[in-house]
Design a protein around this motif. Structure first.
Motif, PDB file in Angstrom:
ATOM      1  N   TYR A   1      69.390 -27.505  11.738  1.00  0.00           N
ATOM      2  CA  TYR A   1      68.192 -28.381  11.337  1.00  0.00           C
ATOM      3  C   TYR A   1      67.543 -27.606  11.600  1.00  0.00           C
ATOM      4  CZ  TYR A   1      64.997 -31.424  10.881  1.00  0.00           C
ATOM      5  OH  TYR A   1      64.002 -32.780  10.906  1.00  0.00           O
ATOM      6  N   THR A   2      66.968 -27.302  12.459  1.00  0.00           N
ATOM      7  CA  THR A   2      65.613 -26.465  12.388  1.00  0.00           C
ATOM      8  C   THR A   2      65.606 -25.532  12.158  1.00  0.00           C
ATOM      9  OG1 THR A   2      66.062 -25.094  14.865  1.00  0.00           O
ATOM     10  CG2 THR A   2      65.353 -27.894  14.696  1.00  0.00           C
ATOM     11  N   SER A   3      66.481 -24.553  12.014  1.00  0.00           N
ATOM     12  CA  SER A   3      66.385 -23.302  10.769  1.00  0.00           C
ATOM     13  C   SER A   3      66.654 -24.111   9.278  1.00  0.00           C
ATOM     14  CB  SER A   3      67.895 -22.916  10.954  1.00  0.00           C
ATOM     15  OG  SER A   3      68.173 -22.168  12.700  1.00  0.00           O
ATOM     16  N   PHE A   4      67.269 -24.616   8.963  1.00  0.00           N
ATOM     17  CA  PHE A   4      66.664 -25.167   7.857  1.00  0.00           C
ATOM     18  C   PHE A   4      65.517 -25.334   7.659  1.00  0.00           C
ATOM     19  CE2 PHE A   4      71.649 -24.970   6.891  1.00  0.00           C
ATOM     20  CZ  PHE A   4      71.901 -24.910   5.908  1.00  0.00           C
ATOM     21  N   VAL A   5      64.480 -26.591   8.223  1.00  0.00           N
ATOM     22  CA  VAL A   5      63.786 -26.943   8.144  1.00  0.00           C
ATOM     23  C   VAL A   5      62.834 -25.412   8.269  1.00  0.00           C
ATOM     24  CG1 VAL A   5      61.679 -28.374   9.122  1.00  0.00           C
ATOM     25  CG2 VAL A   5      64.040 -29.285   8.404  1.00  0.00           C
ATOM     26  N   ALA A   6      62.264 -24.760   9.015  1.00  0.00           N
ATOM     27  CA  ALA A   6      61.903 -23.125   9.089  1.00  0.00           C
ATOM     28  C   ALA A   6      61.671 -22.639   7.968  1.00  0.00           C
ATOM     29  CB  ALA A   6      62.216 -22.563  10.059  1.00  0.00           C
ATOM     30  N   ALA A   7      62.783 -22.468   7.324  1.00  0.00           N
ATOM     31  CA  ALA A   7      63.599 -21.432   5.909  1.00  0.00           C
ATOM     32  C   ALA A   7      62.631 -22.102   4.667  1.00  0.00           C
ATOM     33  CB  ALA A   7      64.609 -21.194   5.858  1.00  0.00           C
ATOM     34  N   THR A   8      62.417 -23.708   5.199  1.00  0.00           N
ATOM     35  CA  THR A   8      61.781 -24.451   4.050  1.00  0.00           C
ATOM     36  C   THR A   8      59.949 -23.959   4.132  1.00  0.00           C
ATOM     37  OG1 THR A   8      61.516 -26.592   4.762  1.00  0.00           O
ATOM     38  CG2 THR A   8      63.543 -25.774   3.263  1.00  0.00           C
ATOM     39  N   ARG A   9      60.037 -24.335   5.404  1.00  0.00           N
ATOM     40  CA  ARG A   9      58.314 -23.914   5.697  1.00  0.00           C
ATOM     41  C   ARG A   9      57.655 -22.101   5.349  1.00  0.00           C
ATOM     42  NH1 ARG A   9      57.839 -28.497  10.101  1.00  0.00           N
ATOM     43  NH2 ARG A   9      58.903 -30.539   8.781  1.00  0.00           N
ATOM     44  N   SER A  10      58.533 -21.509   5.219  1.00  0.00           N
ATOM     45  CA  SER A  10      57.550 -19.964   5.851  1.00  0.00           C
ATOM     46  C   SER A  10      58.489 -19.180   4.689  1.00  0.00           C
ATOM     47  CB  SER A  10      58.425 -19.801   7.287  1.00  0.00           C
ATOM     48  OG  SER A  10      57.279 -18.167   7.463  1.00  0.00           O
ATOM     49  N   PRO A  11      57.424 -18.393   4.184  1.00  0.00           N
ATOM     50  CA  PRO A  11      57.840 -17.785   3.282  1.00  0.00           C
ATOM     51  C   PRO A  11      58.442 -16.158   3.913  1.00  0.00           C
ATOM     52  CG  PRO A  11      55.575 -17.246   3.287  1.00  0.00           C
ATOM     53  CD  PRO A  11      56.168 -18.653   4.135  1.00  0.00           C
ATOM     54  N   LEU A  12      58.464 -16.263   5.301  1.00  0.00           N
ATOM     55  CA  LEU A  12      58.904 -15.148   6.834  1.00  0.00           C
ATOM     56  C   LEU A  12      60.103 -15.484   6.512  1.00  0.00           C
ATOM     57  CD1 LEU A  12      56.179 -14.243   9.234  1.00  0.00           C
ATOM     58  CD2 LEU A  12      56.741 -13.338   7.266  1.00  0.00           C
ATOM     59  N   ILE A  13      60.848 -16.728   6.607  1.00  0.00           N
ATOM     60  CA  ILE A  13      62.309 -16.588   7.260  1.00  0.00           C
ATOM     61  C   ILE A  13      63.110 -16.804   5.547  1.00  0.00           C
ATOM     62  CG2 ILE A  13      64.306 -18.509   8.493  1.00  0.00           C
ATOM     63  CD1 ILE A  13      61.715 -18.536  10.049  1.00  0.00           C
ATOM     64  N   VAL A  14      63.857 -16.083   5.216  1.00  0.00           N
ATOM     65  CA  VAL A  14      64.532 -16.142   3.609  1.00  0.00           C
ATOM     66  C   VAL A  14      65.893 -16.296   3.937  1.00  0.00           C
ATOM     67  CG1 VAL A  14      63.062 -14.384   2.889  1.00  0.00           C
ATOM     68  CG2 VAL A  14      65.282 -14.454   3.859  1.00  0.00           C
ATOM     69  N   GLY A  15      66.271 -17.440   5.432  1.00  0.00           N
ATOM     70  CA  GLY A  15      67.513 -17.904   5.153  1.00  0.00           C
ATOM     71  C   GLY A  15      68.059 -17.754   6.213  1.00  0.00           C
ATOM     72  N   VAL A  16      69.541 -18.673   6.617  1.00  0.00           N
ATOM     73  CA  VAL A  16      69.991 -19.862   7.495  1.00  0.00           C
ATOM     74  C   VAL A  16      71.231 -18.240   7.088  1.00  0.00           C
ATOM     75  CG1 VAL A  16      70.515 -21.456   8.485  1.00  0.00           C
ATOM     76  CG2 VAL A  16      68.735 -21.593   7.400  1.00  0.00           C
ATOM     77  N   ASN A  17      71.392 -18.853   8.826  1.00  0.00           N
ATOM     78  CA  ASN A  17      72.787 -17.915   9.226  1.00  0.00           C
ATOM     79  C   ASN A  17      73.761 -19.071  10.727  1.00  0.00           C
ATOM     80  OD1 ASN A  17      75.231 -15.656  10.005  1.00  0.00           O
ATOM     81  ND2 ASN A  17      73.509 -14.204   9.131  1.00  0.00           N
ATOM     82  N   ILE A  18      75.264 -18.212  10.544  1.00  0.00           N
ATOM     83  CA  ILE A  18      75.386 -18.968  12.309  1.00  0.00           C
ATOM     84  C   ILE A  18      75.881 -17.495  12.336  1.00  0.00           C
ATOM     85  CG2 ILE A  18      77.267 -19.574  11.063  1.00  0.00           C
ATOM     86  CD1 ILE A  18      77.336 -21.892  13.034  1.00  0.00           C
ATOM     87  N   VAL A  19      76.014 -17.290  14.067  1.00  0.00           N
ATOM     88  CA  VAL A  19      75.915 -16.383  14.819  1.00  0.00           C
ATOM     89  C   VAL A  19      77.123 -16.740  15.740  1.00  0.00           C
ATOM     90  CG1 VAL A  19      74.202 -15.258  13.851  1.00  0.00           C
ATOM     91  CG2 VAL A  19      74.163 -16.398  16.322  1.00  0.00           C
ATOM     92  N   GLY A  20      77.564 -15.826  16.709  1.00  0.00           N
ATOM     93  CA  GLY A  20      78.484 -15.823  17.343  1.00  0.00           C
ATOM     94  C   GLY A  20      80.173 -15.067  17.305  1.00  0.00           C
ATOM     95  N   PRO A  21      80.868 -15.240  18.935  1.00  0.00           N
ATOM     96  CA  PRO A  21      81.946 -14.434  18.765  1.00  0.00           C
ATOM     97  C   PRO A  21      83.296 -15.149  18.000  1.00  0.00           C
ATOM     98  CG  PRO A  21      81.605 -13.904  20.722  1.00  0.00           C
ATOM     99  CD  PRO A  21      80.301 -14.866  20.028  1.00  0.00           C
ATOM    100  N   GLU A  22      83.736 -15.506  16.618  1.00  0.00           N
ATOM    101  CA  GLU A  22      84.042 -16.235  15.602  1.00  0.00           C
ATOM    102  C   GLU A  22      85.389 -16.103  16.294  1.00  0.00           C
ATOM    103  OE1 GLU A  22      85.095 -16.517  11.101  1.00  0.00           O
ATOM    104  OE2 GLU A  22      83.753 -15.187  11.789  1.00  0.00           O
ATOM    105  N   ASN A  23      86.052 -15.479  17.236  1.00  0.00           N
ATOM    106  CA  ASN A  23      87.771 -16.321  17.760  1.00  0.00           C
ATOM    107  C   ASN A  23      87.282 -16.712  19.293  1.00  0.00           C
ATOM    108  OD1 ASN A  23      86.160 -14.214  19.167  1.00  0.00           O
ATOM    109  ND2 ASN A  23      88.032 -13.211  19.684  1.00  0.00           N
TER     110      ASN A  23
END
Length: 502
Positions: free
Chosen positions: A288-310
């Protein structure tokens, strides 16, 4: 002759040499492209490519963008040690369960250490003075010497992800200094644009009025139950003053980090992200905070999810995470998504664990780009999924070095040619160049020597990395124009080289 006739004659006279100049320029550029293509082809010819010459070629080659790049994993160990020294930290020489210390871990509060801990914690000067310990540390904080040196080794995926636990304590030393350091390294290999993952979106943990909304969902929760929990969680976060303050602080940290980095030859943007190996309420709050940040700053251009997938939690909650993305995408439809998906190989998880991750990232979450995408051949209805990825299009971020190390997938086992044959766009990227001790030039070199594309294809990959970036259209166009200039200079330079001997 009337004045307007004079002007017309003058303009016609000027137009002829200007047109000729343009034609000459175009002809010269075509000749330089042909010479560069021939030179590159010669380097690949024969039973064994001329790797030394190709390394030089790859280092000089203009690269449009690096789109899959983790900031903390991009810093080399040697730089982290410089920062640890500046902060006055020390590093434990040995593990001691009674003291609660682990070998190679950083102590961030040396002034508060007991005498017993102090006896086993080496200053950075002491670390560097002890060559044996220093070399051991390099092999724990990165993948150095894993393949060409025998020592006690954990599984490669564990080795890779464990490194973040060692240097994490110093990774936030000075973001602005670090990004300028990474910029200098990028410019040295002719890279013009980078999208990096600096920090994860702030999250909430163990909040009584919030956490149980998602954390108590039963394993067999219906779609209506999940949707209700997501709505309630979203409303709580939207109305929570602490969450809104954390977003403001998060944005400010990125603005401060980026100060003075962009210029006429280099551009930097960020992807916000969440870690997939936490409780559902923690993951959702970070998303949620990542999505909101991406709407409020032109420096943040997208959202991801990270970490070992297994990871156990990542596998258990994968479908729930994709539904979180889908829900938030409905609230913030303008946000772009680049998602780690399919970073798995047969044997890491049961076969059924390989059948749906890329599909759900594409069809449920709405991913614009897929990071890794290695297990595509194991996906259910893989051919139909590939057709969908081509049509939308969904771009694959290919990380040859980390795929070979973490998953053991390389050469013809890597699906990069499978994606190409089905028309799915892909780009080359580094992933964690500090951990892998590589750079983007090395990724282009690996692609060239393993799969032997022609020069036009290699050049197209560089342009594609800009085309499939998350920059707005006007800035993409600026990057394309910059790349045009750099390729013109590169090809003119290569055209002047003597042919490489065989």
């Amino acid at each position: 002759m009337k004045p307007h006739h004079v002007l017309l004659a003058l303009s016609c006279a000027l137009a002829i040499p200007l047109a000729a100049a343009r034609d000459n320029t175009g002809t010269a550029q075509q000749a330089h492209f042909a010479a560069t293509s021939a030179h590159y082809k010669q380097l690949l010819a024969g039973p064994v490519p001329n790797v030394a010459e190709l390394t030089l070629f790859a280092n000089l080659l203009p690269k449009g963008a690096d789109l899959h790049h983790h900031y903390s994993g991009a810093i080399y160990v040697e730089t982290y040690l410089d920062w640890a020294a500046a902060l006055g930290y020390c590093i434990y020489r040995a593990s001691d369960a009674a003291l609660g210390v682990e070998q190679f871990k950083v102590e961030t509060k040396p002034q508060a250490m007991s005498e017993a801990k102090r006896a086993v914690c080496a200053s950075i000067d002491q670390v560097r003075a002890d060559n044996g310990f220093y070399r051991q540390l390099l092999t724990r904080w990165s993948d150095k010497d894993y393949d060409n040196h025998v020592h006690d080794q954990p599984p490669p995926d564990k080795q890779f992800f464990d490194t973040f636990n060692y240097f994490g304590a110093v990774s936030d030393y000075n973001y602005n200094l670090a990004l300028k350091h990474l910029k200098a390294r990028a410019q040295a290999e002719n890279l013009g644009y980078m999208e990096t993952m600096l920090r994860g979106g702030p999250s909430l943990r163990n909040v009584p009025d919030y956490s149980p909304l998602l954390d108590t969902l039963p394993a067999d929760a219906t779609a209506e139950q999940v949707e209700d929990a997501l709505i309630r969680s979203f409303v709580f976060l939207r109305n929570d003053p602490g969450t809104q303050k954390s977003i403001a602080d998060y944005l400010k940290s990125h603005e401060d980090a980026a100060q003075g980095v962009d210029d006429d030859s280099f551009r930097l943007r960020f992807l916000a992200y969440a870690s997939r190996n936490s409780a559902p309420s923690v993951v959702f709050s970070s998303l949620y905070t990542s999505f909101v940040a991406a709407t409020r700053s032109p420096l943040i251009v997208g959202v991801n999810i990270v970490g070992p997938e297994n990871g156990i939690v990542a596998m258990r909650d994968y479908s729930l995470h994709m539904r979180m993305f889908a829900f938030l995408k409905r609230q913030f439809p303008q946000v772009k998504l680049a998602m780690h998906a399919g970073e798995l190989a047969l044997g890491m998880v049961p076969p059924e664990g390989l059948r749906s991750h890329i599909r759900e990232a594409v069809t449920v979450a709405g991913a614009d780009r897929i990071g890794h995408g290695i297990d595509i051949a194991h996906e259910s209805e893989a051919i139909e999924l590939l057709a969908l990825m081509k049509q939308r299009p969904v771009t694959v971020e290919v990380n040859l070095t980390s795929n070979a190390f973490i998953l053991g997938v390389k050469d013809e086992a890597h699906p990069v040619r499978l994606y190409a044959r089905h028309g799915v766009p892909f780009v080359l990227s580094t992933d964690d160049p500090g951990v892998s001790r590589n750079n983007l030039s090395q990724e282009y070199l690996l692609y060239a020597t393993r799969y032997k594309p022609d020069y036009a294809r290699l050049k197209q990959l560089s342009y594609d990395s800009v085309r499939y970036s998350f920059l707005p259209a006007n800035l993409k166009q600026e990057e394309i124009i910059r790349l045009d200039r750099r390729f013109a200079a590169f090809e003119a330079r290569i055209a002047r080289l003597p042919r490489a001997p065989r």
